[in-house]
Motif scaffolding. Structure first.
Motif, PDB file in Angstrom:
ATOM      1  N   HIS A  36      30.660  52.251  51.516  1.00 52.67           N
ATOM      2  CA  HIS A  36      30.611  53.716  51.411  1.00 52.67           C
ATOM      3  C   HIS A  36      30.893  54.107  49.960  1.00 52.67           C
ATOM      4  O   HIS A  36      31.930  53.745  49.393  1.00 52.67           O
ATOM      5  CB  HIS A  36      31.661  54.283  52.360  1.00 52.67           C
ATOM      6  N   ASP A  38      31.261  57.188  47.325  1.00 51.20           N
ATOM      7  CA  ASP A  38      31.540  58.628  47.243  1.00 51.20           C
ATOM      8  C   ASP A  38      31.103  59.179  45.894  1.00 51.20           C
ATOM      9  O   ASP A  38      31.774  58.983  44.876  1.00 51.20           O
ATOM     10  CB  ASP A  38      33.039  58.876  47.440  1.00 51.20           C
ATOM     11  N   HIS A  69      27.716  58.932  50.073  1.00 48.50           N
ATOM     12  CA  HIS A  69      28.285  60.204  50.532  1.00 48.50           C
ATOM     13  C   HIS A  69      28.230  61.154  49.344  1.00 48.50           C
ATOM     14  O   HIS A  69      29.037  61.069  48.432  1.00 48.50           O
ATOM     15  CB  HIS A  69      29.726  59.961  51.021  1.00 48.50           C
ATOM     16  N   MET A  71      28.918  64.248  47.499  1.00 47.52           N
ATOM     17  CA  MET A  71      29.742  65.458  47.415  1.00 47.52           C
ATOM     18  C   MET A  71      29.347  66.172  46.127  1.00 47.52           C
ATOM     19  O   MET A  71      30.111  66.251  45.156  1.00 47.52           O
ATOM     20  CB  MET A  71      31.222  65.082  47.447  1.00 47.52           C
ATOM     21  N   ASP A 178      35.395  60.280  58.289  1.00 50.26           N
ATOM     22  CA  ASP A 178      35.770  59.917  56.919  1.00 50.26           C
ATOM     23  C   ASP A 178      37.017  60.698  56.514  1.00 50.26           C
ATOM     24  O   ASP A 178      36.994  61.931  56.459  1.00 50.26           O
ATOM     25  CB  ASP A 178      34.596  60.259  55.989  1.00 50.26           C
TER      26      ASP A 178
HETATM   27 ZN    ZN Z   1      33.351  59.600  51.758  1.00 49.88          ZN
END
Ligand code: ZN
Ligand code: DX5
Length: 230
Positions: A36, A38, A69, A71, A178
């Motif tokens: 994963h 970020d 992921h 953001m 998460d």
């Molecule tokens: Zn995350």
């Protein structure tokens, strides 16, 4: 929920970046199901982390899928670069995408899996219309931006509702959580219906090796919730 369906996604946000390649390789050896990543832009969330070049760097170190992921605002501007870096799945925030349907179609047309994430303060209904188009729904169980935060308890009924929404559609959409996942909260999230758990600080910790931390987490997930008679 059978425990053999539960996947673990170590988040590199808590990794030792001086040894990133070795750490993701160790996570894969220890049974990680995907890595994963970020991506934060300092706008949608306060911190700035990393982008496609990090995904590209670790792509050769593991054979498990890489999930991103996002953001960031305007995630659609970065999809091409991420796909070229060899990622397998891109998750965008519904709060960052006024045209989330278009972004999801853009991701899918790039031949990678598409997911949508929703923040703790966002109603699940914000993802309802797009749900049938998704490979993955990510329920944030902390406010995004930082590792090492505490699991927000009101996420539990939300995960349960998300599970029911997915069952109602009848498609295999992965339900991911998460934030704040550890040996206590992992089984709570699984009991609520999650099938993929992101874990950052619980996996990349100073207290033990990645292998030990992964196996402790796996045992916590596999342990029966209630005592069984023998
Ligand atoms: Zn995350
Ligand atoms: C937070 C990130 C998470 C973070 C989770 O915004 O999306 O993936 O790494 O960290 P832990 O598992 O420590 O809560």
């Amino acid at each position: 929920m059978p425990s053999n369906r539960i996947q673990i996604a170590p988040s590199i946000l808590s990794a030792d970046f001086a040894r990133l390649g070795d750490q993701v390789a160790e996570a894969e050896l220890a049974g990680a199901d995907c890595i994963h990543i970020d991506v934060m832009d300092g706008q949608f969330v306060p911190p700035i982390t990393f982008g496609p070049i990090i995904a590209d760097s670790i792509r050769d170190r593991v054979s498990i899928p890489l999930e991103i992921h996002m953001m960031t605002l305007h995630p659609e501007n970065h999809i091409r670069q991420l796909v070229d870096a060899g990622v397998d799945r891109i998750i965008v925030h519904v709060e960052a995408c006024p045209h989330v349907h278009a972004v999801v179609q853009q991701i899918k047309s790039s031949k990678v899996e598409a997911g949508v994430a929703i923040n703790p303060g966002t109603s699940l209904s914000a993802a309802e219309e797009i749900l049938p188009d998704l490979d993955q729904l990510l329920i944030m169980t902390v406010n995004p931006g930082y590792g090492g935060q505490s699991f927000i308890p009101s996420s539990i009924p939300k995960i349960e509702r998300a599970r029911r929404m997915i069952e109602a559609i009848g498609r295999s959409i992965t339900l991911e959580v998460d934030g704040g996942i550890n040996t206590t909260t992992a089984s709570i999230a699984v009991d609520a219906g999650a099938t993929l758990l992101v874990a950052g600080s619980a996996v990349f910790t100073h207290d033990s090796s990645v292998a030990e931390a992964m196996s402790t987490l796996r045992r916590a997930i596999d342990a029966p919730t209630f005592p069984v008679d023998h």
